[in-house]
Design an enzyme around this catalytic site. Sequence first.
Site, mmCIF file in Angstrom:
data_model
loop_
_atom_site.group_PDB
_atom_site.id
_atom_site.type_symbol
_atom_site.label_atom_id
_atom_site.label_comp_id
_atom_site.label_asym_id
_atom_site.label_seq_id
_atom_site.Cartn_x
_atom_site.Cartn_y
_atom_site.Cartn_z
ATOM 1 N N ASP A 77 7.944 -14.147 -1.293
ATOM 2 C CA ASP A 77 8.882 -14.067 -2.411
ATOM 3 C C ASP A 77 10.004 -15.069 -2.133
ATOM 4 O OD1 ASP A 77 10.076 -13.305 -4.703
ATOM 5 O OD2 ASP A 77 10.364 -11.204 -4.151
ATOM 6 N N ASP A 263 4.335 -4.610 -5.261
ATOM 7 C CA ASP A 263 4.931 -4.517 -3.932
ATOM 8 C C ASP A 263 6.187 -3.682 -4.071
ATOM 9 O OD1 ASP A 263 6.449 -7.017 -5.118
ATOM 10 O OD2 ASP A 263 7.635 -6.301 -3.437
ATOM 11 N N CYS A 316 -7.446 13.283 2.799
ATOM 12 C CA CYS A 316 -6.989 11.949 3.197
ATOM 13 C C CYS A 316 -7.670 11.584 4.514
ATOM 14 C CB CYS A 316 -5.474 11.905 3.359
ATOM 15 S SG CYS A 316 -4.917 10.266 3.903
ATOM 16 N N CYS A 318 -6.734 9.098 6.550
ATOM 17 C CA CYS A 318 -5.901 8.253 7.429
ATOM 18 C C CYS A 318 -5.820 8.856 8.834
ATOM 19 C CB CYS A 318 -4.503 8.058 6.833
ATOM 20 S SG CYS A 318 -3.334 9.360 7.206
ATOM 21 N N CYS A 321 -3.590 12.055 9.032
ATOM 22 C CA CYS A 321 -4.151 13.295 8.483
ATOM 23 C C CYS A 321 -5.341 13.803 9.294
ATOM 24 C CB CYS A 321 -4.574 13.085 7.031
ATOM 25 S SG CYS A 321 -3.165 12.950 5.931
ATOM 26 N N HIS A 347 0.315 7.017 6.717
ATOM 27 C CA HIS A 347 -0.216 7.867 5.648
ATOM 28 C C HIS A 347 0.201 7.347 4.268
ATOM 29 C CE1 HIS A 347 -1.342 11.196 3.119
ATOM 30 N NE2 HIS A 347 -0.129 11.105 2.609
HETATM 31 ZN ZN LIG Z 1 -3.197 10.682 5.339
#
Ligand SMILES: [Zn+2]
Length: 366
Positions: A77, A263, A316, A318, A321, A347
């Site tokens: 940017d 973003d 989830c 991730c 999690c 997460h």
């Molecule tokens: Zn997660």
Amino acid sequence: MADPLQTRRGTVPVPTFLPDATRAGVRGLTSEDLRGVGIEAVVVNAFHLLRRPGARVVQGGGGIHRFMDWDGPVLSDSGGFQVWSLIRQDPARGVIRDREVIFREPETRQKWILTPERVMQIQFQLGSDIMVCLDDCTDAEAPLAEQERSVERTVAWARRSREAFDRLVSGLRGAGVPPRLFAVVQGGGEENLRRQCATALAGIGFDGYGFGGWPLAADGALLADPLRWVAESLPPSVPKHALGIGRPDHLVHAFSLGYSLFDCALPTRDARHGRLYVFRAGYPGRGVRPGTAFYRAVHILDARYRIDHRQLEDGCDCATCTRHSRAYLHHLFKVGDASAERLATLHNLRFYVRLTAALRAPVPGA
Ligand SMILES: [Zn+2]
């Protein structure tokens, strides 16, 4: 559906969310972490990198990709928005004029002069894959005369940026595919100014366009009409970047209006404050549409999570999690362990990756 984003470092399916690695890093995470959660491209800020560590330092370190160990696409940017908001908070910090922006560091009084040409040169020193023209920001609440001046300057600066970019690209002999150049549309909350700015920029010709200015109304609502006017006034298949958007429901709304790149500092900042986004039952599999309550925020510091041994979000995938409970996250935040912010950030970014993936998929029953 918008075309995938083509860059010299690969093709990115859209919509996609680009985390803000403003100063060449997403706070608390490594580039390996970003790849691990499925992030495909990041945003850095040319103005902030100029201030620290300096564009030459990044260039000397082999360019932004090598400097931050990230081999995916990087969008830089220009910093037009950041310098405008810093000067707006404290007018003693600098001035925005037709020819240039002058900014003084509050502590050292070091002076930076930003011109459209200089900002292009900085982005070539960084070596980013998508570069952004310097623009003159306003917000939707500013007086009409200010909005008009902002559009005039933004278009004039985009023309100067285009010329500087073309000159610098022609100097990149044998460097393969050139970077891409995006312009930013201003015009505040005025329909004719937004359309006029978009049309003028499209007339100059860019590889993509950002929606500029503060994207929210005073009450926090998304500026849906201005977003729509701009999208309608630009060529349909060209990438449209909703700069600084945003909140999950705002992202979904802006996507429905034709934007495919997003973003925002929100998911990483919220994560560091223990605010975690989770999908409501059945989502995102049921299809995410504007106006549906498809997610909620878990405030992990709330006392009720002290003995909640369930995983943060059911479904989830991730690393946070799959390995840790809400009670453990609550505990790490309570004792101020640095890994709390890191696990929360992982997460929240995975949530955005899952959200944009769901938007790419056809909606069941639609
Ligand atoms: Zn997660």
